[in-house]
Design an enzyme around this catalytic site. Structure first.
Site, short mmCIF file in Angstrom:
data_model
loop_
_atom_site.label_atom_id
_atom_site.label_comp_id
_atom_site.label_asym_id
_atom_site.label_seq_id
_atom_site.Cartn_x
_atom_site.Cartn_y
_atom_site.Cartn_z
CG HIS A 118 4.38 -10.31 -0.25
ND1 HIS A 118 3.63 -10.69 0.85
CD2 HIS A 118 5.34 -11.27 -0.37
CE1 HIS A 118 4.09 -11.83 1.35
NE2 HIS A 118 5.15 -12.19 0.63
CG ASP A 140 -0.21 -0.28 2.55
OD1 ASP A 140 -0.81 -0.93 3.43
OD2 ASP A 140 0.96 0.15 2.69
N1 APR Z 1 -3.97 -4.45 15.59
C1 APR Z 1 -3.29 -5.60 15.86
N2 APR Z 1 -3.29 -6.67 15.03
C2 APR Z 1 -4.04 -6.59 13.91
C3 APR Z 1 -4.79 -5.44 13.58
C4 APR Z 1 -4.72 -4.34 14.47
N3 APR Z 1 -5.38 -3.19 14.24
N4 APR Z 1 -5.44 -5.67 12.40
C5 APR Z 1 -5.11 -6.94 12.02
N5 APR Z 1 -4.28 -7.48 12.93
C6 APR Z 1 -3.60 -8.78 12.86
C7 APR Z 1 -4.51 -9.94 12.56
O1 APR Z 1 -4.97 -10.52 13.76
C8 APR Z 1 -3.58 -10.90 11.79
O2 APR Z 1 -2.92 -11.79 12.68
O3 APR Z 1 -2.71 -8.70 11.75
C9 APR Z 1 -2.55 -9.98 11.15
C10 APR Z 1 -2.74 -9.83 9.65
O4 APR Z 1 -2.52 -11.10 9.07
P1 APR Z 1 -2.86 -11.34 7.51
O5 APR Z 1 -4.21 -10.77 7.22
O6 APR Z 1 -2.58 -12.77 7.23
O7 APR Z 1 -1.81 -10.40 6.74
P2 APR Z 1 -0.29 -10.72 6.41
O8 APR Z 1 0.36 -11.51 7.51
O9 APR Z 1 0.33 -9.45 6.03
O10 APR Z 1 -0.40 -11.66 5.11
C11 APR Z 1 0.81 -12.02 4.49
O11 APR Z 1 -0.48 -12.99 2.68
O12 APR Z 1 -2.12 -13.03 1.08
C12 APR Z 1 -0.81 -12.72 1.33
O13 APR Z 1 0.38 -11.23 0.01
C13 APR Z 1 -0.52 -11.27 1.07
O14 APR Z 1 1.26 -9.98 2.06
C14 APR Z 1 0.14 -10.80 2.35
C15 APR Z 1 0.57 -12.10 3.00
#
Ligand code: APR
Ligand code: ZN
Length: 258
Positions: free
Chosen positions: A132, A115
């Site tokens: 990514h 982003d």
């Molecule tokens: N405060 C604390 N934790 C949070 C908050 C917040 N406001 N919002 C979300 N989370 C936590 C969620 O509980 C989750 O454990 O952030 C984590 C986000 O995890 P994912 O949605 O799996 O995102 P990410 O780990 O970045 O995914 C990795 O997966 O699909 C691919 O390419 C995509 O880069 C991404 C990769």
């Protein structure tokens, strides 16, 4: 205040004090961020309840290459995200991390996010290691020519055709890494080097389930760095953490602006 809540506050206060001491003592912090860092900016993450993958299925790179309809759907999704991406601003967590870079404590931030919010928070682009990719621009998959999303929107909305390169006819794709797409070698090498040479590795807002990026906390731990995970939920990487800050990232990190 019920005893349990008072205890909880005391435990969190003690953890915050430990994190403050770790940050103060660290010479080479490696921050590693995921989608959880940007949810406060209005960009949904992937695996929380209601997250992106709970509503749509990822389009694999192989499908993007093989199927015109997959390319169209991929571009429809990208243009549907436009308002979200354009209106998003760096969060309290982004600003805390930016202050670590500005203070000279953190040579670079490794991010899974696409982003551009770390750059928008004032971190120089060459200090943001995007494992990514980045969705704020696109490239031709054959000749790597860069395309601005703005220039691609009108023709796509007019004719619904997935954009092709003006120079070589190749498929144009946002500069993100899809499942099955080769990882950006330079970015992964830099990320691995940062994990291997840091003395404090701070994971912020990642579920740590997508490899090879999710292996970075283990690499840092193995070479003796302290590992801190700031996240709402448990992660498979928690076993490598010296400290877990469980809760809302913005609340937890806003006081750690150096
Ligand atoms: N405060 C604390 N934790 C949070 C908050 C917040 N406001 N919002 C979300 N989370 C936590 C969620 O509980 C989750 O454990 O952030 C984590 C986000 O995890 P994912 O949605 O799996 O995102 P990410 O780990 O970045 O995914 C990795 O997966 O699909 C691919 O390419 C995509 O880069 C991404 C990769
Ligand atoms: Zn081209």
């Amino acid at each position: 205040m019920p005893i349990a809540a008072a205890d909880k506050d005391a435990v969190l206060a003690e953890k915050r004090a430990r994190f403050a001491a770790m940050l103060a003592r660290a010479d080479r912090v490696a921050a590693f961020t995921g989608a959880g860092l940007s949810t406060e900016a209005g960009i949904p993450d992937f695996r929380s309840p209601g997250g992106r993958w709970s509503r749509i299925k990822p389009i694999a790179f192989e499908a993007f290459l093989a199927d015109e309809e997959a390319r169209r759907e991929s571009w429809r999704r990208r243009f549907d995200m436009d308002d979200e991406i354009r209106s998003a601003r760096p969060t309290r967590g982004h600003m805390a991390i930016a202050s670590w870079v500005q203070a000279g404590k953190c040579p670079a931030v490794i991010t899974q996010n696409i982003d551009n919010l770390h750059q928008d928070s004032g971190i120089p682009a060459d200090a943001v290691v995007e494992v990514h990719g980045n969705t704020t621009y696109a490239t031709c998959l054959d000749c790597a020519r860069r395309y601005e999303i703005e220039a691609l929107r009108a023709p796509f909305l007019a004719n619904g055709q997935a954009p092709r390169c003006d120079d070589c006819g190749g498929f144009i794709k946002t500069a993100t890494i899809s499942f099955g797409q080769p990882m950006p070698e330079t970015a992964m090498r830099r990320a691995t080097e940062l994990a291997r040479t840091c003395d404090l590795f701070v994971v912020v807002g990642s579920s740590l389930v997508v490899y090879p990026a999710a292996d970075l906390p283990r690499l840092a731990h193995r070479q003796g760095a302290r590992v801190v995970i700031v996240n709402r939920e448990e992660t498979p990487g928690d076993r490598y953490a010296d400290l877990l800050l469980r809760g809302e990232i913005g609340d937890l990190l806003e006081e750690f602006v150096l």
